[in-house]
Write a protein that holds these residues in place. Sequence first.
Motif, PDB file in Angstrom:
ATOM      1  N   ASN A 111       0.802  -1.222   0.000  1.00 43.88           N
ATOM      2  CA  ASN A 111       0.000   0.000   0.000  1.00 43.88           C
ATOM      3  C   ASN A 111       0.833   1.270   0.000  1.00 43.88           C
ATOM      4  O   ASN A 111       0.282   2.371   0.076  1.00 43.88           O
ATOM      5  N   GLN A 112       2.153   1.130  -0.085  1.00 52.46           N
ATOM      6  CA  GLN A 112       3.014   2.295  -0.169  1.00 52.46           C
ATOM      7  C   GLN A 112       2.961   2.880  -1.582  1.00 52.46           C
ATOM      8  O   GLN A 112       2.868   2.137  -2.563  1.00 52.46           O
ATOM      9  N   PRO A 113       3.019   4.205  -1.727  1.00 56.11           N
ATOM     10  CA  PRO A 113       2.934   4.808  -3.064  1.00 56.11           C
ATOM     11  C   PRO A 113       4.143   4.504  -3.946  1.00 56.11           C
ATOM     12  O   PRO A 113       4.022   4.467  -5.168  1.00 56.11           O
ATOM     13  N   PHE A 114       5.309   4.277  -3.330  1.00 55.05           N
ATOM     14  CA  PHE A 114       6.502   3.876  -4.066  1.00 55.05           C
ATOM     15  C   PHE A 114       6.871   2.447  -3.696  1.00 55.05           C
ATOM     16  O   PHE A 114       6.800   2.069  -2.515  1.00 55.05           O
ATOM     17  N   ALA A 115       7.295   1.674  -4.674  1.00 56.87           N
ATOM     18  CA  ALA A 115       7.851   0.366  -4.371  1.00 56.87           C
ATOM     19  C   ALA A 115       9.186   0.557  -3.650  1.00 56.87           C
ATOM     20  O   ALA A 115       9.963   1.458  -3.984  1.00 56.87           O
TER      21      ALA A 115
END
Length: 337
Positions: A111-115
Motif C-alpha cells: 500500500n506504499q505509493p513507491f515500491a
Amino acid sequence: MIYEVVELHNVAETVPTNGGMRLQRVPENVRLELNEAAQIRVLQPDNCEIRFVCDDEPCYITLSSEGETNVTVFFGTFDGRERYTIGNAPTTIRLLPPNRLKELDLEFSKNQPFAPNVCRLICGGRCRDPLVLHAIEGKGIRPPRPDELPSIKYLAYGTSITHGHDCEGPHLNYVAQTAWHLGADLVNLGVAGACHCDPAFADYIAERKDWNIGTLALSVNMHGFPLDLFRERVSFMVQKVAKANKERTVACITLYPYFRDFDISDPNAIYGGPPAQYRQALRDAVNECSLPNLHLIEGPKLLTNIGGLTCDLIHPSDNGMIEMGRNLSSELKSLIN
C-alpha cells in the motif's frame, strides 16, 4: 523524463554543461521567458530526483554542483539514511537497496505509493545550487515502472516556502509533506523570491499533462506589486491553469502568516497594500473564475502556530512545514474525495 537507464523526476530538460547534463525544472525556452530571478531559481533542483531500480548489483551515479547541492537517498518511501553534499568536483555515489528492504515481504509494503526497490536521489535542502549529472554506471539498472510509482501527481507553484527554504531536507518542505500524506508524486515548481505569476509560467503549468492536483500559493513575493497588477496577474494564472483541464483539482492558497501580520514592516521594502488586501484579491480571482475544479484555501489555516516560523517570521521551520503539510493534505483530500 527518461534519461539513459534512469528516470529524472521533476526535471523538464537536461542542458549540456561542465562535462555533464544540468537538471532543469522547466525547459530552457520557458525559463528565458520568466522574470530574471525565476530564471535562476528554476535551475535550483529542489525535489528533482534521479530514480532507478537495481535489485542485485550496486550502481554508481556521478554528480557535480555549480556550487553546493544537498542530496538525500530514499528507497521508495523509506529514508536511506544517506546524506551527501555535492560540490564542484564530480562525486560518485554508490547505491544498492539495503538487504533488510529486500527481505521485506510485499504484503507489508503493497500500500506504499513507491515500491521499496525504487532508489531515489532527492535534491534540495540547505544547499540547492544547480546539479550536473555526469555518469550512470552499473549492471541491471532500469527506470521504475508506472506500477512502482504513485498514481496521484501533485504540482505545486509558489514562493521560497514552496521551494523549501530553511528545511533540513527536501522531504520536509510542506509540499513534500503534503505529497507524503496524499501518497502522491510531487512536482515542485517553487521559485524563491520570484513567484510573480509570470504568464509564461501560467502557460507552462496549464499545458503540462502530468499532474491531477495542483496548488498555487500566490504570493508573498508580490506584496510590493500594486494591487491592480497583483489582481491582473493572479487572475490570469488562476484562469489559465484551472480552465486548461477541468478534470484536475486546482487550489489557490492565500498568503501564509508572516511578519506584516504581526505589525512588523521591512523598512527597505515598498508595499502595495496590507496583506489582507492581497488575500482578498486572490479570493476575488477564484470567485470570479467560478469553476467547479477551482478552490480557495486560506494560508493562515495551514500554518496556525507562530512558533512554526523561523526567526525571520516569514519562512517556516521544519515544524511549521510539517504542520502545513498535514493541514494542506487534509484540505486537498476533502476536495478530491
